[in-house]
Write a protein that holds these residues in place. Structure first.
Motif, PDB file in Angstrom:
ATOM      1  N   ASN A  84      -1.788  -5.871 -14.714  1.00 62.27           N
ATOM      2  CA  ASN A  84      -0.902  -6.576 -13.838  1.00 62.27           C
ATOM      3  C   ASN A  84      -0.875  -6.175 -12.225  1.00 62.27           C
ATOM      4  OD1 ASN A  84       0.573  -8.323 -15.501  1.00 62.27           O
ATOM      5  ND2 ASN A  84       1.797  -6.436 -16.319  1.00 62.27           N
ATOM      6  N   PHE A  85      -1.461  -4.747 -12.183  1.00 61.29           N
ATOM      7  CA  PHE A  85      -1.577  -4.386 -10.934  1.00 61.29           C
ATOM      8  C   PHE A  85      -3.085  -4.930 -10.197  1.00 61.29           C
ATOM      9  CE2 PHE A  85      -4.190  -1.177  -8.644  1.00 61.29           C
ATOM     10  CZ  PHE A  85      -3.282  -0.827  -7.508  1.00 61.29           C
ATOM     11  N   SER A  86      -4.090  -5.221 -11.119  1.00 65.22           N
ATOM     12  CA  SER A  86      -5.096  -5.918 -10.326  1.00 65.22           C
ATOM     13  C   SER A  86      -4.829  -7.465  -9.915  1.00 65.22           C
ATOM     14  CB  SER A  86      -6.233  -5.970 -11.461  1.00 65.22           C
ATOM     15  OG  SER A  86      -6.659  -4.786 -11.660  1.00 65.22           O
ATOM     16  N   ASN A  87      -3.995  -8.090 -10.666  1.00 65.23           N
ATOM     17  CA  ASN A  87      -3.530  -9.476 -10.555  1.00 65.23           C
ATOM     18  C   ASN A  87      -2.651  -9.329  -9.280  1.00 65.23           C
ATOM     19  OD1 ASN A  87      -4.763 -10.516 -12.478  1.00 65.23           O
ATOM     20  ND2 ASN A  87      -3.021 -10.254 -13.919  1.00 65.23           N
ATOM     21  N   PHE A  88      -1.761  -8.525  -8.851  1.00 65.09           N
ATOM     22  CA  PHE A  88      -0.940  -8.430  -7.997  1.00 65.09           C
ATOM     23  C   PHE A  88      -1.747  -8.025  -6.786  1.00 65.09           C
ATOM     24  CE2 PHE A  88       1.231  -5.903  -4.731  1.00 65.09           C
ATOM     25  CZ  PHE A  88       2.481  -6.487  -4.472  1.00 65.09           C
ATOM     26  N   VAL A  89      -2.735  -7.246  -6.632  1.00 67.25           N
ATOM     27  CA  VAL A  89      -3.606  -6.779  -5.562  1.00 67.25           C
ATOM     28  C   VAL A  89      -4.511  -8.001  -4.958  1.00 67.25           C
ATOM     29  CG1 VAL A  89      -5.643  -5.365  -4.586  1.00 67.25           C
ATOM     30  CG2 VAL A  89      -3.574  -4.333  -6.251  1.00 67.25           C
ATOM     31  N   LYS A  90      -5.100  -8.556  -6.105  1.00 65.83           N
ATOM     32  CA  LYS A  90      -5.874  -9.821  -5.893  1.00 65.83           C
ATOM     33  C   LYS A  90      -5.201 -10.969  -5.037  1.00 65.83           C
ATOM     34  CE  LYS A  90      -9.429 -12.658  -6.415  1.00 65.83           C
ATOM     35  NZ  LYS A  90     -10.568 -12.488  -5.501  1.00 65.83           N
ATOM     36  N   LYS A  91      -3.901 -11.073  -5.565  1.00 63.75           N
ATOM     37  CA  LYS A  91      -3.067 -12.293  -5.053  1.00 63.75           C
ATOM     38  C   LYS A  91      -2.736 -11.975  -3.714  1.00 63.75           C
ATOM     39  CE  LYS A  91       1.244 -14.692  -5.951  1.00 63.75           C
ATOM     40  NZ  LYS A  91       2.425 -14.934  -6.756  1.00 63.75           N
ATOM     41  N   HIS A  92      -2.517 -10.689  -3.295  1.00 65.56           N
ATOM     42  CA  HIS A  92      -1.749 -10.330  -2.105  1.00 65.56           C
ATOM     43  C   HIS A  92      -2.799  -9.837  -0.975  1.00 65.56           C
ATOM     44  CE1 HIS A  92       2.058 -11.427  -3.248  1.00 65.56           C
ATOM     45  NE2 HIS A  92       2.033 -10.749  -4.471  1.00 65.56           N
ATOM     46  N   THR A  93      -4.096  -9.587  -1.340  1.00 66.70           N
ATOM     47  CA  THR A  93      -5.040  -9.038  -0.579  1.00 66.70           C
ATOM     48  C   THR A  93      -6.315  -9.867  -0.552  1.00 66.70           C
ATOM     49  OG1 THR A  93      -6.209  -7.696  -2.019  1.00 66.70           O
ATOM     50  CG2 THR A  93      -4.284  -6.669  -0.971  1.00 66.70           C
ATOM     51  N   GLY A  94      -6.590 -10.641  -1.530  1.00 69.76           N
ATOM     52  CA  GLY A  94      -7.628 -11.529  -1.663  1.00 69.76           C
ATOM     53  C   GLY A  94      -8.815 -10.565  -2.149  1.00 69.76           C
ATOM     54  N   LYS A  95      -8.718  -9.478  -2.641  1.00 69.40           N
ATOM     55  CA  LYS A  95      -9.781  -8.664  -3.176  1.00 69.40           C
ATOM     56  C   LYS A  95      -9.391  -7.970  -4.555  1.00 69.40           C
ATOM     57  CE  LYS A  95     -11.872  -7.631   1.297  1.00 69.40           C
ATOM     58  NZ  LYS A  95     -12.296  -6.535   2.110  1.00 69.40           N
ATOM     59  N   LYS A  96     -10.104  -7.611  -5.375  1.00 66.94           N
ATOM     60  CA  LYS A  96      -9.905  -6.880  -6.478  1.00 66.94           C
ATOM     61  C   LYS A  96      -9.880  -5.505  -6.173  1.00 66.94           C
ATOM     62  CE  LYS A  96     -12.335  -9.839  -9.923  1.00 66.94           C
ATOM     63  NZ  LYS A  96     -13.585 -10.089 -10.682  1.00 66.94           N
ATOM     64  N   PRO A  97      -9.119  -4.579  -6.821  1.00 70.58           N
ATOM     65  CA  PRO A  97      -8.981  -3.142  -6.599  1.00 70.58           C
ATOM     66  C   PRO A  97     -10.401  -2.559  -6.448  1.00 70.58           C
ATOM     67  CG  PRO A  97      -7.242  -3.688  -8.099  1.00 70.58           C
ATOM     68  CD  PRO A  97      -8.205  -4.827  -7.792  1.00 70.58           C
ATOM     69  N   SER A  98     -11.089  -2.968  -7.367  1.00 72.23           N
ATOM     70  CA  SER A  98     -12.550  -2.246  -7.250  1.00 72.23           C
ATOM     71  C   SER A  98     -13.286  -2.834  -5.734  1.00 72.23           C
ATOM     72  CB  SER A  98     -13.477  -2.550  -8.406  1.00 72.23           C
ATOM     73  OG  SER A  98     -13.565  -4.320  -8.738  1.00 72.23           O
ATOM     74  N   GLU A  99     -13.208  -3.813  -5.410  1.00 71.08           N
ATOM     75  CA  GLU A  99     -13.796  -4.376  -4.394  1.00 71.08           C
ATOM     76  C   GLU A  99     -13.210  -3.618  -3.081  1.00 71.08           C
ATOM     77  OE1 GLU A  99     -14.728  -8.913  -5.424  1.00 71.08           O
ATOM     78  OE2 GLU A  99     -12.779  -8.490  -4.486  1.00 71.08           O
ATOM     79  N   ILE A 100     -11.877  -3.339  -2.905  1.00 72.41           N
ATOM     80  CA  ILE A 100     -11.190  -2.360  -1.823  1.00 72.41           C
ATOM     81  C   ILE A 100     -11.799  -1.100  -1.942  1.00 72.41           C
ATOM     82  CG2 ILE A 100      -8.863  -1.608  -1.189  1.00 72.41           C
ATOM     83  CD1 ILE A 100      -7.702  -4.124  -2.050  1.00 72.41           C
ATOM     84  N   ARG A 101     -11.945  -0.328  -3.112  1.00 72.37           N
ATOM     85  CA  ARG A 101     -12.367   0.686  -2.955  1.00 72.37           C
ATOM     86  C   ARG A 101     -14.096   0.936  -2.836  1.00 72.37           C
ATOM     87  NH1 ARG A 101     -10.358   4.885  -7.750  1.00 72.37           N
ATOM     88  NH2 ARG A 101      -8.768   5.270  -6.005  1.00 72.37           N
TER      89      ARG A 101
END
Length: 291
Positions: free
Chosen positions: A270-287
């Motif tokens: 759910n966390f990853s889906n939220f981040v992807k939806k609202h930032t356009g990137k997966k958490p791993s990509e941001i990190r």
């Protein structure tokens, strides 16, 4: 003259101090340098007081303000700003969260006042030290000395410094400005909502929770935030959670799963889906991009 900021950049890479206690004081030049010499910022949830020894130009929400040295400038949360002709000058920025400052009913009145919110201008400018630079030196050096001693003393000194600056600004409110305008009714609720959001965003991400806490309807809360900030309550919640997610991913050493749990998500998916939806990137990509 007006401009449109199409892609505001974060206030700056948040210092450990601001992240930890909700308060920081920096030279504007240091902030610009940490921001890769870019001069566009958003205040997000922070209140800002600029203490200027030198002249500089300030755009707030696309409106130009030619600020003269010797003034203090008060800027509320959720403002897009651009700063020009400030690098290398003695211009300090005090940034603080509502959670840091709002300890008493008097503090709440100050935060909801015309100093930070009014229907006439996005900012409030008040004379601070004029041609007498000694006042600025006293304030800055006093805070730095407390910072070197211990954190509890520093927090008390910082709170007192903010209160003193706000009281100084009150001296320069004219009678008309001091009169309550109808927008302040909305701002009062909006500011209380923002304080509640800072407290509860991990455990409560629904508008209904905050409306219940404020004893108003969801529709009323949405009307209030749209009038005060130009955004719905739902969007402000999303913005807050998104900001905290990005901050945690970039700055913490926790795993993605640990971050998801800490920010109140039921699981990593759910966390990853939220981040992807609202930032356009997966958490791993941001990190990965941060490192």
């Amino acid at each position: 003259m007006k401009i449109k900021i199409t892609s505001p950049i974060s206030m700056y890479k948040i210092t450990d101090q601001l992240k930890k206690i909700g308060f920081s004081i920096n030279l504007i030049g240091d902030i610009i340098r940490r921001n890769n010499y870019k001069n566009q910022f958003s205040t997000f949830e922070y209140f800002c007081i600029l203490i200027a020894e030198n002249d500089f130009d300030l755009y707030v929400s696309g409106v130009l303000h030619n600020v003269k040295g010797g003034n203090s400038i008060y800027i509320g949360p959720q403002k897009d700003i651009e700063i020009f002709n400030a690098y290398g000058k003695h211009i300090y920025v005090i940034a603080f969260s509502a959670a840091f400052y709002d300890k008493t009913s008097k503090d709440s009145i100050f935060l909801n006042s015309q100093i930070f919110f009014n229907s006439h201008s996005e900012i409030f400018i008040a004379p601070y030290f004029g041609t007498n630079k000694y006042n600025q030196v006293i304030l800055i050096e006093r805070l730095m000395k407390f910072q070197s001693k211990n954190e509890s003393l520093y927090i008390s000194a910082a709170h007192n410094a903010i209160e003193g600056l706000i009281l100084d600004a009150y001296l320069h409110l004219d009678n008309q400005e001091s009169e309550k305008d109808d927008r302040l009714d909305y701002v009062s609720f909006a500011n209380r909502f923002r304080v509640l959001l800072q407290r509860d965003f991990r455990s409560n991400k629904k508008v209904l929770h905050y409306a219940h806490e404020l004893n108003i309807s969801v529709r009323r809360l949405t009307e209030i935030t749209e009038r005060a900030y130009g955004k719905s309550a739902k969007q402000l919640i999303i913005d807050k959670v998104k900001t905290e997610c990005e901050k945690a991913i970039k700055l913490s050493s926790f795993t993605i799963s640990e971050i998801a749990y800490d920010l109140g998500f039921s699981d990593e998916g759910n966390f990853s889906n939220f981040v992807k939806k609202h930032t356009g990137k997966k958490p791993s990509e941001i990190r990965e991009f941060t490192t």
